[in-house]
Structures are given as C-alpha cells and as structure tokens.
Motif scaffolding. Sequence first.
Motif, PDB file in Angstrom:
ATOM      1  N   TYR A 132       0.830  -1.209   0.000  1.00  0.00           N
ATOM      2  CA  TYR A 132       0.000   0.000   0.000  1.00  0.00           C
ATOM      3  C   TYR A 132       0.865   1.260   0.000  1.00  0.00           C
ATOM      4  O   TYR A 132       0.535   2.258  -0.652  1.00  0.00           O
ATOM      5  CB  TYR A 132      -0.945  -0.016   1.207  1.00  0.00           C
ATOM      6  N   ALA A 133       1.988   1.179   0.701  1.00  0.00           N
ATOM      7  CA  ALA A 133       2.901   2.333   0.722  1.00  0.00           C
ATOM      8  C   ALA A 133       3.424   2.608  -0.686  1.00  0.00           C
ATOM      9  O   ALA A 133       3.627   3.751  -1.082  1.00  0.00           O
ATOM     10  CB  ALA A 133       4.072   2.049   1.661  1.00  0.00           C
ATOM     11  N   ARG A 134       3.637   1.564  -1.440  1.00  0.00           N
ATOM     12  CA  ARG A 134       4.215   1.712  -2.775  1.00  0.00           C
ATOM     13  C   ARG A 134       3.189   2.193  -3.801  1.00  0.00           C
ATOM     14  O   ARG A 134       3.486   3.020  -4.642  1.00  0.00           O
ATOM     15  CB  ARG A 134       4.789   0.362  -3.227  1.00  0.00           C
ATOM     16  N   TYR A 135       1.974   1.651  -3.736  1.00  0.00           N
ATOM     17  CA  TYR A 135       1.015   1.918  -4.808  1.00  0.00           C
ATOM     18  C   TYR A 135      -0.209   2.745  -4.393  1.00  0.00           C
ATOM     19  O   TYR A 135      -0.817   3.405  -5.241  1.00  0.00           O
ATOM     20  CB  TYR A 135       0.515   0.598  -5.413  1.00  0.00           C
ATOM     21  N   GLY A 136      -0.623   2.615  -3.143  1.00  0.00           N
ATOM     22  CA  GLY A 136      -1.754   3.406  -2.662  1.00  0.00           C
ATOM     23  C   GLY A 136      -3.071   3.142  -3.375  1.00  0.00           C
ATOM     24  O   GLY A 136      -3.895   4.048  -3.500  1.00  0.00           O
ATOM     25  N   ILE A 137      -3.262   1.938  -3.882  1.00  0.00           N
ATOM     26  CA  ILE A 137      -4.564   1.619  -4.508  1.00  0.00           C
ATOM     27  C   ILE A 137      -5.238   0.499  -3.686  1.00  0.00           C
ATOM     28  O   ILE A 137      -4.568  -0.188  -2.918  1.00  0.00           O
ATOM     29  CB  ILE A 137      -4.425   1.191  -5.998  1.00  0.00           C
ATOM     30  N   PRO A 138      -6.565   0.332  -3.855  1.00  0.00           N
ATOM     31  CA  PRO A 138      -7.246  -0.716  -3.072  1.00  0.00           C
ATOM     32  C   PRO A 138      -6.617  -2.083  -3.315  1.00  0.00           C
ATOM     33  O   PRO A 138      -6.126  -2.374  -4.406  1.00  0.00           O
ATOM     34  CB  PRO A 138      -8.679  -0.679  -3.608  1.00  0.00           C
ATOM     35  N   MET A 139      -6.674  -2.901  -2.283  1.00  0.00           N
ATOM     36  CA  MET A 139      -6.030  -4.208  -2.366  1.00  0.00           C
ATOM     37  C   MET A 139      -6.984  -5.307  -1.915  1.00  0.00           C
ATOM     38  O   MET A 139      -7.947  -5.047  -1.218  1.00  0.00           O
ATOM     39  CB  MET A 139      -4.824  -4.233  -1.422  1.00  0.00           C
ATOM     40  N   MET A 140      -6.646  -6.506  -2.325  1.00  0.00           N
ATOM     41  CA  MET A 140      -7.452  -7.645  -1.877  1.00  0.00           C
ATOM     42  C   MET A 140      -6.564  -8.883  -1.740  1.00  0.00           C
ATOM     43  O   MET A 140      -5.728  -9.139  -2.624  1.00  0.00           O
ATOM     44  CB  MET A 140      -8.573  -7.889  -2.898  1.00  0.00           C
ATOM     45  N   VAL A 141      -6.737  -9.615  -0.661  1.00  0.00           N
ATOM     46  CA  VAL A 141      -6.003 -10.882  -0.486  1.00  0.00           C
ATOM     47  C   VAL A 141      -6.866 -11.959  -1.142  1.00  0.00           C
ATOM     48  O   VAL A 141      -7.912 -12.332  -0.612  1.00  0.00           O
ATOM     49  CB  VAL A 141      -5.786 -11.205   1.007  1.00  0.00           C
ATOM     50  N   VAL A 142      -6.453 -12.437  -2.301  1.00  0.00           N
ATOM     51  CA  VAL A 142      -7.300 -13.372  -3.040  1.00  0.00           C
ATOM     52  C   VAL A 142      -6.846 -14.834  -2.922  1.00  0.00           C
ATOM     53  O   VAL A 142      -7.435 -15.713  -3.544  1.00  0.00           O
ATOM     54  CB  VAL A 142      -7.452 -12.968  -4.528  1.00  0.00           C
ATOM     55  N   GLU A 143      -5.788 -15.062  -2.148  1.00  0.00           N
ATOM     56  CA  GLU A 143      -5.382 -16.425  -1.795  1.00  0.00           C
ATOM     57  C   GLU A 143      -4.607 -16.364  -0.496  1.00  0.00           C
ATOM     58  O   GLU A 143      -3.758 -15.481  -0.314  1.00  0.00           O
ATOM     59  CB  GLU A 143      -4.453 -17.050  -2.851  1.00  0.00           C
ATOM     60  N   ASN A 144      -4.899 -17.342   0.368  1.00  0.00           N
ATOM     61  CA  ASN A 144      -4.187 -17.492   1.630  1.00  0.00           C
ATOM     62  C   ASN A 144      -4.744 -18.782   2.207  1.00  0.00           C
ATOM     63  O   ASN A 144      -5.906 -19.110   1.943  1.00  0.00           O
ATOM     64  CB  ASN A 144      -4.518 -16.280   2.543  1.00  0.00           C
ATOM     65  N   GLY A 145      -3.943 -19.522   2.952  1.00  0.00           N
ATOM     66  CA  GLY A 145      -4.504 -20.741   3.522  1.00  0.00           C
ATOM     67  C   GLY A 145      -3.432 -21.749   3.860  1.00  0.00           C
ATOM     68  O   GLY A 145      -2.247 -21.553   3.560  1.00  0.00           O
TER      69      GLY A 145
END
Length: 477
Positions: free
Chosen positions: A365-378
Amino acid sequence: MVLSKDFLWGGATAANQFEGAWDVDGKGPSVSDMCTNGSAKEPKWVTTSIHADRLYPSHEAVDFYHHYEGDIALMAEMGFKCFRMSINWTRIFPTGMESEPNEKGLEFYDRVFDCCKQHGIEPLVTISHYELPYALVEKYNGWAGREVIDCFMRYCKTIFDRYQHKVKYWLTFNEINSSVMPLGAVLNTGTIQGYEGPVNQVPDDKQARFQALHHMFLASALAVRYAREHYPHFHMGNMNLFSASYPLTPDPDDVLANQQNMNMTVWFCSDVQVRGAYPYYADRYFREHGIEIQMEPGDAEILKQGTVDFYTLSYYMTSCITTHEGMEATAGNIIAGCTNPYLKSSDWGWQIDPKGLRYSLNEIYARYGIPMMVVENGLGAYDEKGEDGMVHDSYRIDYLRQHIEQMKEAVKDGVDLMGYTPWGCIDLVSASTGEMAKRYGFIYVNKFDDGTGDLSRERKESFFWYKKVIESNGEEL
Ligand code: BGP
C-alpha cells in the motif's frame, strides 16, 4: 468494527484445479491438463501427449463442472459475498486460435454466474489461471510468441462482452510474477515447447521467459484498456504471488541481496502493471542476465494506458535471503529462500508467517496506494476424519485466524483492503504437486491421490468457524 460493511468475504479456486470435465462439451487441453500428479517428494511431470498409464489430476479434479450448484449453495451457507474462480480459456477457445468461441463453454459460465447471483455472491474472475491452451505451446512456444496476445484479446473480448452484466471484478493473470522464476515456464509463460519431463527440470530459457512476460504485460494492459473503453463499471486487477523475503542477518550484503530479490521476484511485475512502465532496476538485471526484450513501437504506450485499478495478492509464506553459505533452503510456492529460525512450517515446508501479511500489505500500500485484496491465503494440510466422521481442522482455523487478525491490523494501519478469499475453499488439486492430499478447504471432498473417491462433499469444522467469521464481519475469530 474494523472491516468495512461491504468487505468481500469469500473463497478462491481455479478452473484447472477444480472443474474437471477436461474434454467435455468441446473443451480443449490446457497446459495444466498435460501435467501428471506428483507429491512433496516426487515432482509432477508435464507431457507432450496424454499417457494412458499416468494420472492427470486436472482431468476430473473435484468435478465442479457437474457439482457447481451444490458447491455454490455450500458457499452461500457460509455466507460468502464473493467467489474467486477462473474461466478455463480452453472451454471458450479449445486451441486458443479459433475465430469463433465454443458456445457450450460459454453457457457453462452463464450457469455458474447465474447461480452465484441467485445466492447473492459476487464473482471475481481470473481470466488466466495456469490454463494456457496447450496448442499455443505447440505452435508458438506459449507466450514467447507475440501472436498469443491476439488470441488472448479475442478470448477477453468474448468473455467481457458475454458476461458484462454478470461479472464486474476481473484479474488478468494469476500470479503473473511466477514467470520470473524457472517454474513459471510451465504454468504461466508456457515456454516449454516439446518438453516432456519433471516440471522442476525444464531447461531454463530466461530470454524466452522474459520475452513471454513482456507479451503478458501487453496482453494484460490491452485487456484493461478494452474494458475501460467498453465497460467502465468493471474493476480490473492484477494478481501477484507475494512471498516476501527478509534479510537473514543485518549484514549489509544480506540486506542488499534481499532488496534485489524483492525487486525482481515480488515488485517487478506489479511495478509494470500498476505504474505502467518497466521499473528502473530492470535494465541492470536484464543486462547482467543476457536478456534483451524485443519491444515494438507503441508498446510503452500500451503499458501506460493499461494500468490496473486494484492490486490483489496470494499470500502463504515468507522466507529469508542470505549471502552466507550453508543455510537450509525452504520449500515454497515457486519462490523460495532459506529458513527463518523464528517461524514454523507447514507439512509441505512452507513457513507460516501471519505478521508477514501485515508487513506485506503495508509495503504494497505504501508503494502503490490503490485498493487491495487478499485473493489467496490458507494452509495446505493432511486432513483426517475424527470418530464422528468430521474433519476437525483446528490447525487450519488457527492459521486463518492469525492471518485475519494481522489483516485487520493492516486495516487499522490505514491499508485499503477490499476483501479476503482464502484459497481452495473446497478441497481441490494442488498446483505445485498435483496432489489431493494437500487440502485447503472448509469443505472436504471425497477424492484421493489415486483418483478414487465418490466426490461427495462434507463440511469441516472450519466451515462453521468461517461462517461465524463472515457473519460477524471478522469480529468473532
Ligand atoms: C498458488 C496458486 C494456486 C494454488 C495455491 C496453493 O500458487 O495460485 O493455484 O494452488 O498457490 O498452492 P499449492 O496448490 O501448490 O499448495
């Protein structure tokens, strides 16, 4: 409440690991359909033709193709707001080169999206998730051929036009940065023309891989541009394998080596896709590795015009980087480094690092400042049924709970996070090993490594836990 009320809770899958029906209703073979099963010890193979005596796990997978109604109903029962899935390119264009799409393939996804809608679930669609038509490997050496951009655009236009009223969230390429690593040649760039053998022994052709990646960047940017021109209500995202690394020691050599590793493995692709140009550090890397990217006039302009609206990532693990000899290497999803003495590992050797997720989200977020989403984790784990016949997967609940806690910390830090779709919400085939035994789901599927099993679905303990998490919008963990 920490998370916004429209936070997109859900789960993630990929067609090649989930759908099965690999040759049904006109579907053609993708690269993944040419991959045999393997295990943590024995690498899977990619073959140039189908061998009758080998098992190809994608061919049946867990047969979402014929179970989609029940599966989506189970997701709805957990309260899913969002379902990340991919469209199988070869269902729509069996070789990637047809001029007309396969209507039966298109109808399948109509049914899936309609079913999502009935349950109030928003689809998040990966356009290409390790599903390159194998015919394009045979003809063009995969993405190394610039012609593949046109094939991809024909596919994108077809699905955008067809599903414009049903899908608004799109990701262009799954884990595009895996192409930076030799293993990405099989699953992503498809630069394996004529190769048959273990996936980890493909003779590495860096030049072809990076040229292929250039074509993927262009294809992604052109798809974003087309969507923006025709369907301004679409949200177009990238998808990056974010496997952060830390310097193992404060030795400045380790710190520098880690910076270089982070630049080329986790930042490089998103710098292009979010900022719209090759980053400054790429030149030196290309020079020192004998890579020369063939660019055509207008390419730079396309990259600039096709930047994504939101950033998505897969996050499973972290590793360490060192210049010191004799450190133990760690396993991992394509990117690996050496072992971190402060972390524990999964049964497959992936180092578990919930705090690394907070760190990563802040860095991105510091680098790009655009909305983010975690679309894989587990957590990929061996599941066994208890005496009551249910899988009591407290280890999975612990893993997810700790990651959600850190995700919430990141939101408190100020990160703009849109949603969370843990991987393999229903058990499916592992991408790296081709196993069924490496399970991620909230839902157990009776399907086993030898190909047996009746494909029936059962709720695990984590199913009921995740339902509560969603109900309470992440307050009750
Ligand atoms: C990512 C892929 C997925 C998925 C996941 C888990 O790299 O995008 O396709 O499979 O990792 O990896 P594995 O299946 O190897 O455990």
